[in-house]
Design an enzyme around this catalytic site. Sequence first.
Site, PDB file in Angstrom:
ATOM      1  N   ASP A 189       0.831  -1.197   0.000  1.00 38.40           N
ATOM      2  CA  ASP A 189       0.000   0.000   0.000  1.00 38.40           C
ATOM      3  C   ASP A 189       0.869   1.252   0.000  1.00 38.40           C
ATOM      4  O   ASP A 189       1.892   1.314   0.685  1.00 38.40           O
ATOM      5  CB  ASP A 189      -0.891   0.017   1.240  1.00 38.40           C
ATOM      6  CG  ASP A 189      -1.852  -1.161   1.268  1.00 38.40           C
ATOM      7  OD1 ASP A 189      -2.971  -1.006   0.775  1.00 38.40           O
ATOM      8  OD2 ASP A 189      -1.463  -2.222   1.781  1.00 38.40           O
ATOM      9  N   LYS A 190       0.431   2.277  -0.734  1.00 39.29           N
ATOM     10  CA  LYS A 190       1.197   3.522  -0.776  1.00 39.29           C
ATOM     11  C   LYS A 190       1.045   4.311   0.513  1.00 39.29           C
ATOM     12  O   LYS A 190       2.042   4.786   1.074  1.00 39.29           O
ATOM     13  CB  LYS A 190       0.739   4.379  -1.963  1.00 39.29           C
ATOM     14  CG  LYS A 190       1.436   5.741  -2.003  1.00 39.29           C
ATOM     15  CD  LYS A 190       1.030   6.550  -3.214  1.00 39.29           C
ATOM     16  CE  LYS A 190       1.745   7.900  -3.232  1.00 39.29           C
ATOM     17  NZ  LYS A 190       1.385   8.716  -4.414  1.00 39.29           N
TER      18      LYS A 190
END
Length: 445
Positions: A93-94
């Site tokens: 996930d960013k």
Amino acid sequence: MREAYPVERAVGIEHFVSDSDGIGGRLRASPEDFRVREVERFDTEPADADPAAYPHLVVRATLREWDTNDFAKRLSDALGISRERVSWAGTKDKYAVTTQLFTLRKVDPSDLAEVSVYDADVEVLGRAGRGLEFGDLAGNEFEIAVRDAENPGNAERVRDELVEWSGSPLGVPNFFGQQRFGSRRPVTHDVGLHVVRGEWEEAVRAYVANPYETEPEGSQRARREAADAFEERDWQAALDAVPPRLGFERAMANQLVESGGDRPEDFRAALEAVPSNLQRLFVNAAQSYAFNRILSERLERGLPFDRPVAGDVACFAEEVDGVTLPDPDREQRVTERRVETVTRHCERGRAFVTAPLVGTETELADGEPGEIEREVLDELDLEPGDFDLPGEFHSTGTRRAILVRTDLEIDREDEEAVGFDFTLPKGSYATVVLREFMKNDPAEE
């Protein structure tokens, strides 16, 4: 069963398993509220090992708010090497703090000495004879804080319902989460479906010129202009319409300018202008969408997830570093005579019921599970042979467990947040677990 939200149904997720209201709240109020650490499964040699025999430098990176692809590009630019020489085991996930391995081909530790990437700590671990491949990890450990929960007391109620549905430890349907398809613009599977059907121009159009209401207005406007250019087959106008921040879309449009965009192979070449892992993701997303649809239909029919019925295909599992990993290479068809035996294996965590990630070598289930699989593929106009495609678009397929289990702990000592600590096997999504607890509309997050 509660109905899923429209943006979830767009990617094949039709239901929630738990009926209680969720806790609500905010996910990723800060990156530190969403921590992910790989459970590593990759052997290394010392950093001073012979580079000729061990040409890949292995590093562990802790990243704050970095998309994995973007970090790989930034690191490769800083090192002055091709991005294709940077490999990793799983995309993270960013909007998180993530810790994961990378391998750098033909890079020495001294090359990293002068490299500094903002909000990234990179530690040299050693060398390896090969680069990391997707899936070279056992799983991921999560420490997640949900802020501003409206109904924090519902967390335990939801957990009890999940345990009642799946048995202990709790389980949820092993859906592919929104990230697989694009969190703001879930169209990756649409691109992949066109690719698998051999609709190359439609695939490029779906990626470049298909605005989505949840993406920024500037991006929507650019895509509408590109769509007009596609209608006119004016590829230079399409390129001019796409802003630099949409780099992959510009790469496709630029390829059409160069090739003329007159033949099907020109559009295939446009899709091949993006990194190889994104090319694979298109087809993977199509497979994932079909998988989600199959699981949703199984839920709709009331078939169990924690045990087989006649006709199912089960796979056995192994434990690696405390993570139970279903092994799709160890399959067994469940006949009427074998239902009870395989059920006992499932109860002990030694086996899982599976559904297909369809590809050229996929053999579908029998009985009612097989009926579901065939109906979904027919509705999508897909069959296993369609995945016999060139290059990165080819896929032999596999099978995937339909249930993911975890020993989830709920921490409510912090009055401002509800904490969730759990570990998932590789390929499973923390957001799929948390959606049951939060029940927020992804389109409003």
